[in-house]
Scaffold this active site. Sequence first.
Site, PDB file in Angstrom:
ATOM      1  N   SER A   1       0.800  -1.217   0.000  1.00 14.82           N
ATOM      2  CA  SER A   1       0.000   0.000   0.000  1.00 14.82           C
ATOM      3  C   SER A   1       0.836   1.273   0.000  1.00 14.82           C
ATOM      4  O   SER A   1       0.400   2.296  -0.503  1.00 14.82           O
ATOM      5  CB  SER A   1      -0.931   0.014   1.212  1.00 14.82           C
ATOM      6  OG  SER A   1      -1.811  -1.076   1.128  1.00 14.82           O
ATOM      7  N   THR A   2       2.014   1.224   0.587  1.00 16.53           N
ATOM      8  CA  THR A   2       2.840   2.430   0.668  1.00 16.53           C
ATOM      9  C   THR A   2       4.279   2.103   0.312  1.00 16.53           C
ATOM     10  O   THR A   2       4.703   0.945   0.346  1.00 16.53           O
ATOM     11  CB  THR A   2       2.808   3.027   2.088  1.00 16.53           C
ATOM     12  OG1 THR A   2       3.305   2.060   3.002  1.00 16.53           O
ATOM     13  CG2 THR A   2       1.403   3.442   2.498  1.00 16.53           C
TER      14      THR A   2
END
Length: 189
Positions: A11-12
């Site tokens: 996600s990041t």
Amino acid sequence: MKQRIGYARVSTDDQHLDLQRDTLARAGCNLIYEEAVSGKSTARPELEKCRKALREGDTLVVWRLDRLGRSLSNLVQIVAELEQRGIGFESLTEKIETDSAAGRLVFHVFAALSEFERNLIRERTQAGLAAARARGRAGGRKPKLDNQQVREIKALLRDRDIPVAEVARRYGVSRTTLYKYVGVIMPRQ
């Protein structure tokens, strides 16, 4: 030749793909598409490349279900599209694969639950709107201008020396909003 193609997503940028990459490689994936993007994002270019690379008889492999879909309904949609194209799907963590009858059954139960969830949300939304209407509340945005302001604006716009843009600025709305409230007026400078 049938291929096992992996898709990995974090996600990041501060998360690492190592665990997913290693697990997919051990599962026999020679080609792994990787990206660092939120699952909520609709723009996932590596997933699109992966989907285009898949051919009939191939299997798309993910580490976990949540790596593929933005939501359960999105996941069901993706897997249904793969199934229509004759492409298998496998999630290693949940031990779900659609190449067997049992695996397809499990996945279709997920699909049914997803549809059930959408119907419940729709019913709750409709019930909430009906309750609000019963209490005299209308849905939608609150009007930008009240009746008094509309009367004032109409009076101001009758004066050709006052620019429409100035009236719009004075009331904190766009020219389009003014036209919407006062009817069609020939645009002026």
